[in-house]
Design a protein around this motif. Structure first.
Motif, mmCIF file in Angstrom:
data_model
loop_
_atom_site.group_PDB
_atom_site.id
_atom_site.type_symbol
_atom_site.label_atom_id
_atom_site.label_comp_id
_atom_site.label_asym_id
_atom_site.label_seq_id
_atom_site.Cartn_x
_atom_site.Cartn_y
_atom_site.Cartn_z
ATOM 1 N N UNK A 189 0.635 -1.192 0.047
ATOM 2 C CA UNK A 189 -0.047 0.113 0.022
ATOM 3 C C UNK A 189 0.814 1.366 -0.002
ATOM 4 N N UNK A 190 1.925 1.316 0.744
ATOM 5 C CA UNK A 190 2.895 2.452 0.801
ATOM 6 C C UNK A 190 3.710 2.594 -0.506
ATOM 7 N N UNK A 191 3.934 1.426 -1.279
ATOM 8 C CA UNK A 191 4.630 1.696 -2.233
ATOM 9 C C UNK A 191 3.758 2.127 -3.582
ATOM 10 N N UNK A 192 2.281 1.827 -3.301
ATOM 11 C CA UNK A 192 1.285 2.307 -4.280
ATOM 12 C C UNK A 192 1.198 3.920 -4.101
ATOM 13 N N UNK A 193 1.134 4.305 -2.925
ATOM 14 C CA UNK A 193 0.916 5.697 -2.541
ATOM 15 C C UNK A 193 2.129 6.566 -2.943
ATOM 16 N N UNK A 194 3.428 5.830 -2.703
ATOM 17 C CA UNK A 194 4.512 6.687 -3.147
ATOM 18 C C UNK A 194 4.687 6.808 -4.736
ATOM 19 N N UNK A 195 4.141 5.493 -5.473
ATOM 20 C CA UNK A 195 4.333 5.739 -6.884
ATOM 21 C C UNK A 195 2.949 6.663 -7.538
ATOM 22 N N UNK A 450 -8.642 -1.396 -13.392
ATOM 23 C CA UNK A 450 -7.165 -1.386 -13.307
ATOM 24 C C UNK A 450 -6.418 -0.056 -13.996
ATOM 25 N N UNK A 451 -7.174 0.576 -14.677
ATOM 26 C CA UNK A 451 -6.586 1.796 -15.237
ATOM 27 C C UNK A 451 -6.592 3.064 -14.167
ATOM 28 N N UNK A 452 -7.229 2.988 -12.889
ATOM 29 C CA UNK A 452 -7.371 3.726 -12.157
ATOM 30 C C UNK A 452 -5.871 3.853 -11.438
ATOM 31 N N UNK A 453 -5.192 5.058 -10.997
ATOM 32 C CA UNK A 453 -3.789 4.925 -10.384
ATOM 33 C C UNK A 453 -3.462 3.959 -9.294
ATOM 34 N N UNK A 454 -4.675 3.810 -8.458
ATOM 35 C CA UNK A 454 -4.128 3.251 -7.066
ATOM 36 C C UNK A 454 -4.587 1.824 -7.049
#
Length: 638
Positions: A189-195, A450-454
């Motif tokens: 989850x942190x990686x998703x927010x960081x990216x 899946x096209x949505x960023x997070x």
């Protein structure tokens, strides 16, 4: 160019509406973090005492959303998923009708109600703020892992003695493998927010916990936790339409947690059983500042990537083709060196079935051993339970009864280390189908959105939970399962088109949320009355009767009354309570053993025979027999 974390349409009345939306997102994130931190701090909310207040908190949040929001919208897939959760909860409770252990079945239904209430609240609160749920989960996971890591790095202030865990991090969750899974889900989850966050500051804040989270995962020495984390990352990359950007962010952020793990692995006092406390303190204190520095470095790297990324254009398809070629080449080299995929799979399965984890003092050896630690034995017992009850199952929460009867060893096991096999054994094929639908619908929604960023990395964290549940009992650790439930809500509630609740539908939803809140309060009342059993004989008996009136299906009030009487030397009173308990549930071996310990003469012999028939390999029964032999002076076979 970086995509925003969540899409907010331009408000017609200017910045006021936008500011209000941001405050709403902040409130949802803060509430999520608070709920998960409290759930984790309460021993992972494994015990029934925490379930009532979790249901009440979620029901209250749902009521606020229904009453205060001008318009309430929910996704179609989220609605179907909520219905599936309700079906699983209802089928679990219905299994009381044929359960071999009614007390445990009702408790299982209460735990499942927690997940139903949490999903419903998240569905109502966070349709426009899925990022707030993810951010709240990251904050809570970071807080729990920071405490866990403090017990290793600062043992002179936060040290915890865990004779079961064997020097593996487990606090405050209480189980090392589930803590490892929690750290892995928090990492994804942190990686998703960081990216994918919209500003460099948000990206930096999201990336900062990565070294801390992965160091916590390392100190749990959980092979399943690492495997689930990698499986979740792989699923996210396969799902993501912008996988190259996600992979680039992962590669650029990976060095900092990798350095943290390298430093931790070289601190031998922190990875070796039996190390003197002075050495633990010395090496733990030396690791604190470097770990904090690596957190700052990860944050700075993430901010730098956010600033540079809009100015860099990479040819996506050639790079992806090159990466695919590298992966294929690596696989071919590996297969040529170590054998075919079938040979490697056979070796892995042999190690899982027959091996045992490295038993030396150095815990690093665990990470490279494929032992299943007796899981296959548990699965065989569960399969025999399934064969004995092929249609409806034996009732939720009954596996321990079958394990006690059929176990080949004396180890205590309450739940199968496999969620899906346990569902089949206890709830039958229909129960497993309902569970599969409940857990599978969010995956279908993730594929559509899946096209949505997070979405991809949130779905990756959810996949990590589903994979880990194949080999462990995370379902019973409510604080860990709640993270997966909220990930599911964040994913599937974004599905379009949305359903807008009208007046009648909203009124019905208020009634349902209110009923859930009442059920939570009832659970709190039951646990409160149980905790009051004690004191004078008259007071203890009165509170036990009160508790039994609130939960007439349960033997727990009489079990606790007997324990209080035995501790006070009132064996006659204990026998009365235990006779009442075994009359209510004659299939509970532990009640028969307790009756044997409180009795004498023929009643003791009869109780021991019943306990032995229900649990032949009970270590407690064997120890009690040995005590009687030593006291009587008879031969061991007498």
């Amino acid at each position: 160019m970086a995509h925003p974390l969540t899409h907010i349409a331009a408000p017609r009345d200017g910045g006021a509406t936008l500011a209000m939306a941001r405050r709403g997102h902040l409130l949802v994130g803060a509430a999520t973090a608070l709920l998960l931190v409290c759930a984790g701090a309460a021993r992972g909310s494994y015990f029934p005492g925490s379930w009532g207040w979790l249901v009440v908190a979620c029901a209250w949040a749902a009521l606020l959303a229904l009453v205060l929001q001008a318009e309430v919208e929910v996704g179609r897939v989220a609605t179907w998923t909520l219905a599936a959760w309700a079906a699983v909860t209802g089928w679990t409770l219905l299994s009381v009708a044929w359960s071999a252990d009614v007390t445990q079945t009702v408790l299982e239904a209460q735990r499942t109600l927690v997940y139903l209430a949490a999903f419903g609240a998240a569905m109502l609160l966070a349709r426009r703020a899925p990022g707030a749920l993810a951010a709240g989960a990251v904050v809570s996971t970071t807080a729990l892992c920071a405490y866990a890591l403090a017990t290793r790095l600062v043992p002179d202030r936060f040290g915890v003695i865990d004779s079961i865990g064997g020097y593996r991090l487990s606090e405050p969750i209480g189980y090392w493998n589930s803590l490892g899974l929690l750290a892995g889900m928090g990492t994804l989850l942190a990686l998703g927010l960081a990216a994918r966050s919209s500003t460099p500051l948000r990206r930096a804040l999201a990336a900062a916990p990565l070294p801390l989270l992965l160091t916590t995962l390392y100190f749990t020495f959980s092979r399943g936790g690492w495997a689930a984390t990698f499986a979740g990352l792989l699923a996210a990359l396969l799902l993501d339409r912008r996988r190259l950007q996600a992979l680039s962010a992962t590669v650029l952020l990976a060095p900092w947690p990798a350095l943290a793990i390298l430093l931790a692995s070289r601190s031998h006092a922190l990875t070796t059983r039996g190390t003197p406390l002075a050495q633990q303190i010395h090496q733990g204190h030396r690791l604190v500042l470097p770990l904090l520095g690596l957190c700052v470095a990860a944050a700075a790297a993430s901010a730098a990537v956010a600033l540079v990324e809009p100015h860099v254009a990479l040819p996506t398809r050639p790079i992806e083709a090159g990466l695919a070629a590298i992966v294929v080449a690596a696989c071919l080299v590996g297969f040529t060196t170590y054998g075919s995929p079938w040979h490697l799979a056979a070796r892995a399965w042999h190690g899982f079935v027959s091996g045992s984890p490295a038993g030396g003092p150095d815990l690093n050896g665990r990470l490279f051993h494929l032992s299943g630690s007796g899981r296959v034995t548990q699965w065989k017992v569960a399969w025999r339970e399934t064969q004995a009850h092929p249609v409806l199952g034996s009732g939720a929460g009954t596996y321990e009864r079958y394990w006690n009867r059929d176990r080949p060893v004396g180890s205590k096991v309450r739940d199968v280390h496999n969620l899906y096999l346990e569902a089949l054994a206890e709830l039958g094929p229909l129960g497993l189908a309902l569970l599969a639908a409940t857990l599978g619908l969010p995956l279908a929604a993730a594929a559509r959105r899946r096209a949505e960023p997070l979405v991809p990395l949130v779905a990756g964290a959810y996949v990590a939970y589903l994979v880990h549940a194949i080999v462990d009992w995370d379902w019973e650790i409510a604080s860990v399962t709640l993270v997966a439930v909220l990930c599911a809500a964040a994913v599937c509630n974004r599905d379009a088109p949305a359903l807008r609740l009208g007046r009648r539908a909203r009124f019905a939803a208020v009634a349902v949320a209110g009923a859930a809140g009442v059920a939570g309060l009832y659970g709190l009342a039951m646990q409160t009355t149980l905790s009051r059993i004690g004191g004078t004989p008259a007071h203890a008996a009165r509170e036990a009767r009160h508790a039994s009136d609130l939960q007439p299906w349960s033997t727990e009030p009489w079990r606790r009354l007997a324990a209080v009487d035995v501790a006070a030397g009132r064996f006659a009173g204990a026998r009365v309570a235990l006779r009442r308990a075994v009359a209510q549930d004659p299939g509970d071996a532990s009640l028969w053993l307790a009756l044997a310990q409180a009795s004498d003469g023929r009643e003791r012999v009869h109780a021991m025979d019943r306990a032995a028939a229900l649990d032949p390999k009970s270590p407690a029964l064997a120890a009690f027999r040995q005590t009687l032999v030593s006291l009587s002076g008879l031969p061991a076979g007498g």
